[in-house]
Design an enzyme around this catalytic site. Structure first.
Site, PDB file in Angstrom:
ATOM      1  N   PHE A  84       1.738  -7.448  -1.091  1.00 42.39           N
ATOM      2  CA  PHE A  84       0.497  -7.476  -1.872  1.00 42.39           C
ATOM      3  C   PHE A  84       0.434  -8.744  -2.683  1.00 42.39           C
ATOM      4  O   PHE A  84      -0.283  -9.029  -3.472  1.00 42.39           O
ATOM      5  CB  PHE A  84       0.403  -6.243  -2.769  1.00 42.39           C
ATOM      6  CG  PHE A  84       0.610  -4.955  -1.986  1.00 42.39           C
ATOM      7  CD1 PHE A  84       0.026  -4.807  -0.738  1.00 42.39           C
ATOM      8  CD2 PHE A  84       1.391  -3.939  -2.473  1.00 42.39           C
ATOM      9  CE1 PHE A  84       0.223  -3.653   0.003  1.00 42.39           C
ATOM     10  CE2 PHE A  84       1.592  -2.772  -1.740  1.00 42.39           C
ATOM     11  CZ  PHE A  84       1.009  -2.634  -0.504  1.00 42.39           C
ATOM     12  N   TRP A 102      -7.259  -5.679  -4.707  1.00 40.04           N
ATOM     13  CA  TRP A 102      -6.150  -6.537  -5.130  1.00 40.04           C
ATOM     14  C   TRP A 102      -4.906  -6.259  -4.278  1.00 40.04           C
ATOM     15  O   TRP A 102      -4.139  -7.164  -3.953  1.00 40.04           O
ATOM     16  CB  TRP A 102      -5.829  -6.279  -6.604  1.00 40.04           C
ATOM     17  CG  TRP A 102      -4.642  -7.064  -7.103  1.00 40.04           C
ATOM     18  CD1 TRP A 102      -4.626  -8.353  -7.533  1.00 40.04           C
ATOM     19  CD2 TRP A 102      -3.287  -6.603  -7.210  1.00 40.04           C
ATOM     20  NE1 TRP A 102      -3.360  -8.726  -7.909  1.00 40.04           N
ATOM     21  CE2 TRP A 102      -2.516  -7.663  -7.715  1.00 40.04           C
ATOM     22  CE3 TRP A 102      -2.656  -5.387  -6.938  1.00 40.04           C
ATOM     23  CZ2 TRP A 102      -1.149  -7.552  -7.957  1.00 40.04           C
ATOM     24  CZ3 TRP A 102      -1.290  -5.276  -7.170  1.00 40.04           C
ATOM     25  CH2 TRP A 102      -0.555  -6.350  -7.664  1.00 40.04           C
ATOM     26  N   HIS A 103      -4.725  -4.980  -3.910  1.00 37.92           N
ATOM     27  CA  HIS A 103      -3.532  -4.629  -3.146  1.00 37.92           C
ATOM     28  C   HIS A 103      -3.556  -5.198  -1.733  1.00 37.92           C
ATOM     29  O   HIS A 103      -2.489  -5.429  -1.153  1.00 37.92           O
ATOM     30  CB  HIS A 103      -3.369  -3.110  -3.088  1.00 37.92           C
ATOM     31  CG  HIS A 103      -2.776  -2.549  -4.341  1.00 37.92           C
ATOM     32  ND1 HIS A 103      -3.544  -2.185  -5.414  1.00 37.92           N
ATOM     33  CD2 HIS A 103      -1.492  -2.301  -4.698  1.00 37.92           C
ATOM     34  CE1 HIS A 103      -2.755  -1.737  -6.382  1.00 37.92           C
ATOM     35  NE2 HIS A 103      -1.513  -1.797  -5.978  1.00 37.92           N
ATOM     36  N   GLY A 104      -4.716  -5.374  -1.162  1.00 34.57           N
ATOM     37  CA  GLY A 104      -4.738  -5.914   0.189  1.00 34.57           C
ATOM     38  C   GLY A 104      -6.149  -6.101   0.682  1.00 34.57           C
ATOM     39  O   GLY A 104      -7.068  -5.387   0.273  1.00 34.57           O
TER      40      GLY A 104
END
Lengths: 502, 383
Positions: A502, A329-331
């Site tokens: 993000f 989800w962050h990247g």
């Protein structure tokens, strides 16, 4: 528009607060809400208007699917209606599809090319601002509509819930159950001065954390992580610790500013940070770091996967999966997947350790946790796996330790007169005595002092640093705001918040 | 004593404004204070150069740049070739382009020719003032620079000041202005400096190089380092970690530079003067070697970026990337022989420009240029 830009602080925020307060005085709140939605969408599109249709479409599609789910829930409370499930899946696919397209397509193509020696061109898609955040918020809304038949809101209220500008760009990830009652109860009260003064204080604390503390740490973190030449032991530690504290002060500073700005409108956003680096184990860390994301992952990934209801080994698998998804989800990158995987593994290890009944002292527990978190952030920050491995190797390579350099650095830095005859310590460009000084001061603040949410009494706190509307605190707020303004005013480009990526 | 939230907010605002006013007052109190940790040797050089420029009444040639111009231009050679009085105002590459603008504004007159062989760092400068420049201006630039800034630029300057400098300036025990950081020689003021330079040049037929000091200045404002090449230059050439690659080719030239250089161009046009922006003198080594195609392309890229902003970088760059034995102690400081060679090349270019009366842009014939340069370098080094 950035929270730390003069246009936001001196023009947008005061104007919107003023107009909203004036419009909110009457009995009819529609105008005030409409204005707030318009202001929020302006705030969003100020950066890049081309994604305005995207967020509008997302709001509309989710609103209508949510309404359909709620209506059908009321009508068929007892039945497991297959049609309802299809609507939920449609909504989830819509949201995940948007995220997948904008965030992960290029990542997928790159990996496809590597695995199959392909030559497919990447699409170079620019990630729309805030998409990760508003997507998660709306998935939660749809799931609740499906499971509980969430209350039916008007389109205006729903648009306000999604787009409310203090939390729109990088959270906290708000839940409709927390927010909607607040929006609905905003009767014609005008300004709540208690909330407003508290909001201004929290906003100033957050601004200071961002522009004075985090942006200073970023100098050393960037120099270290972007360095093409090999780092020494001290340089690597200086850079990694600088990033660890930069990320905390940057993101928690952003969250403070979001909470402060929302309070000026009489809205309480959820707490997102609670001194995470004081954590004594990794589970404790995730109860203190990005709390709204942890809660979302728990409620909408971990529990639906089965949580701890299907036996110990399945629970451990669920934990790993949840954190791998959290990492992704962050990247869109393997470094984020590895970071998530490391945290998943750490949680599994913690779970197994807990079952042994063994204990360790608080100091050791804190040290182990902090060192793990610091090392894992290296993957989070590094541009590539190679770069992360190089950084971690340098952090372990004591053969590059030069105590003479430290001595020279201290002599040069603290001497009241210039000392031209002393050679310059090697590595002075990446870490210096100033780095150590900044780490000592603001590291200790993060590790030993009450946090901004506590001192501002946003949560229950009765310590000696608690906010009181007195002269001393006026001086503190005035000084912090002055230092922050002196730091960022005049910059042609205000520094971005890390979580905007993000 | 606890107050109402509204009173608290008003007090906070008053405190904010109070801190702002207090800081500006502290800053202004520190300006020009001997308590700042800055040597005044650059100011001493400025004092004499400014005096020398003011003495010339007819159309003159002014050199404005960093120290590559001060060490690397022989005004006598220029005067003979260009047939006009020359003053070398080149000083230090840390002095911001906005400072050079103010010098031009103060000194440029009708018919003047302003030659600016700027160091490459000027093209990369950020919006913010560099720390070294901030320190110089706080120490000695109040009257000659800060007072002439617009309010916005002045606030921008205050912002660039490290807050600790203001504090140190207030509390430091030092109370004398030093000309040099190692020797405790007091700064005698502008008139004292001018007297000393004139006396040095009168006493001897030719001023003797005596380090980074006004005592090394000739009457035109040059410093001719009549010494052999120092070990520091040999290190620059032989040790890879000491290579100075001079500049990186980025996607754009610093907007700060463009803004202020265009102001200089406009000023010259308004006063009937001419401006020539040209190449600094650099050492030919692995960091920048114009015998190599990749470095030739770097240079051409820089030139085209400037050209895209409407700025000509005049002369043949091949003549200014010189053998390291012609340098004195840093990657920009020529010794006397190097300065003569470089000035001859510059004078040749300026004469050609004068005849052309137009753009200097023609493709560089690198092979021919390098052959000519090699011949002249041998001549100089064989002396």
């Amino acid at each position: 528009m950035l929270f730390n830009s003069p246009i936001f602080i001196f023009v947008f925020l005061p104007l919107v607060v003023l107009i909203y307060a004036l419009l909110n005085r009457g009995a009819d709140k529609t105008l005030a809400k409409t204005f707030m939605v318009a202001a929020s969408l302006f705030f969003y599109s100020y950066w890049n208007p081309i994604y305005l249709p995207l967020i509008l479409a997302s709001i509309l599609v989710n609103f209508f699917i949510g309404r359909r789910l709620s209506v059908s829930y009321q009508a068929n409370k007892e039945s497991a209606n297959g049609g309802r499930k299809r609507y939920l899946l449609l909504g989830v696919f819509f949201n995940v599809g948007l995220l997948a397209y904008f965030k992960y397509v290029d990542f997928f193509i790159e990996n496809f090319n590597v695995v199959f020696a392909g030559n497919v061109e990447t699409l170079n898609i620019v990630l729309p601002l805030a998409i990760s955040f508003f997507t998660f918020q709306q998935i939660a809304y749809l799931v609740d509509c499906y499971k509980e038949g969430a209350r039916q809101y008007s389109l205006l209220d729903y648009a306000l819930f999604v787009s409310f500008f203090p939390q729109l760009i990088a959270g906290p990830i708000v839940h409709h159950k927390e927010m909607m009652p607040q929006f609905l109860s905003q009767t014609g009260r005008g300004v709540n001065w208690e909330f407003f003064a508290q909001g201004v204080t929290i906003f100033c604390l957050g601004l200071f954390k961002k522009v004075f503390i985090a942006d200073t740490f970023s100098i050393w973190a960037d120099a270290g992580f972007d360095s093409e030449s090999p780092l020494s032991f001290f340089e690597a530690w200086g850079a990694s610790l600088s990033y660890t504290f930069q990320l905390y002060y940057d993101f928690s500073g952003y969250t403070d500013m979001a909470i402060g700005a929302a309070l000026m409108f009489g809205i309480r956003l959820p707490v997102n940070f609670n001194s995470p680096y004081k954590a004594l184990n990794i589970q404790d860390f995730w109860r203190r770091w990005h709390i709204t994301l942890s809660s979302w992952l728990r409620d909408y990934i971990y529990i639906p996967l089965g949580g701890n209801r299907a036996g110990e080994s399945r629970m451990l698998v669920n934990l790993m999966l949840t954190f791998l998804i959290g990492g992704l989800w962050h990247g869109a990158g393997w470094t984020f997947v590895i970071w998530g995987g490391l945290h998943g593994l750490a949680l599994v290890a913690h779970r197994l350790w807990s079952k042994t009944g063994l204990t360790m002292s608080r100091a050791v527990a804190w040290f182990v946790t902090f060192m793990f978190v610091n090392a894992a952030w290296v993957f989070f920050r590094a541009e590539s796996l190679d770069s992360a491995v190089r950084m971690l190797s340098a952090m372990c390579d004591i053969s590059t330790v030069r105590f003479g350099d430290i001595f020279l650095g201290v002599m040069q830095y603290y001497s009241p007169v210039p000392l031209p005859s002393l050679p310059v310590a090697s590595g002075a460009l990446i870490v210096s005595i100033a780095t150590l000084q900044h780490l000592m001061i603001f590291g200790l603040v993060a590790l030993t002092m009450p946090n901004t949410i506590q001192v501002s009494r946003y949560i229950l706190y009765r310590g000696r640093f608690a906010l009181s509307f007195n002269l001393r605190w006026s001086l503190v707020v005035g000084a912090l705001f002055f230092i922050s303004c002196a730091t960022f005013i005049g910059d042609s480009h205000p520094s971005k918040f890390l979580y905007f990526n993000f | 004593m606890k107050s109402s939230p509204r009173t608290f907010l008003i007090l906070s605002l008053v405190a904010f404004l109070g801190f702002g006013v207090a800081y500006i007052l502290a800053f202004e109190r520190v300006l020009g204070s001997p308590k700042l940790r800055v040597e005044y040797w650059t100011k001493a050089l400025y004092d004499y150069k400014y005096y020398a420029a003011k003495q010339i009444e007819e159309p003159k040639l002014i050199v404005l740049a960093g120290s590559n111009g001060m060490f690397g231009i022989n005004s006598n050679v220029l005067e003979k070739r260009m047939q006009r009085q020359t003053v070398n105002l080149a000083l230090h590459a840390d002095l911001d382009i906005s400072f050079l603008y103010q010098q031009a504004d103060d000194l440029l007159a009708e018919g003047d020719l302003l030659v600016m062989p700027l160091e490459y760092s000027y093209y990369e400068s950020s919006d913010s003032f560099n720390i070294s420049f901030v320190r110089y201006m706080m120490a000695w630039g109040n009257e000659i620079y800060l007072k002439n800034l617009s309010l916005l630029d002045y606030l921008g300057f205050i912002k660039a000041v490290p807050k600790l400098e203001v504090w140190l300036g207030l509390v430091s025990p030092s109370n004398f202005k030093r000309l040099d950081r190692t020797k405790e020689v007091l700064y005698p003021g502008p008139d004292g400096i001018v007297r000393e330079v004139l006396r040095n040049n009168k006493r001897r037929n030719r001023v003797v190089f005596s380090g980074y000091s006004h005592n090394s200045l000739n009457l035109n404002g040059d410093i001719m380092a009549s010494r052999s090449t120092q070990q520091s230059v040999r290190d620059i050439v032989s040790l890879p970690e000491k290579h100075d690659s001079y500049f990186e080719v980025k996607d754009e030239i610093s907007p700060h530079f463009i803004r202020h250089f265009k102001r200089i161009q406009a000023l010259a046009e308004e006063r009937g003067a001419q401006v020539v922006l040209t190449w600094p003198a650099t050492i030919r080594h692995a960091g920048l070697d114009l015998t190599k195609r990749e470095d030739q392309l770097r240079i051409e890229r820089l030139r085209s970026l400037l050209s895209a902003s409407g700025i000509d970088l005049a002369c043949n760059p091949g003549f200014f990337n010189l053998d390291h034995r012609l340098f004195f102690d840093t990657s920009y400081h020529l010794r006397e022989r190097g300065a003569i060679l470089r000035t001859e090349a510059l004078a040749q270019c300026l004469s050609e420009l004068d005849q052309q009366k137009g753009s200097s842009h023609k493709p560089v014939d690198w092979a021919k240029s390098l052959k000519i340069l090699s011949h002249h370098e041998s001549r100089m080094l064989g002396r």
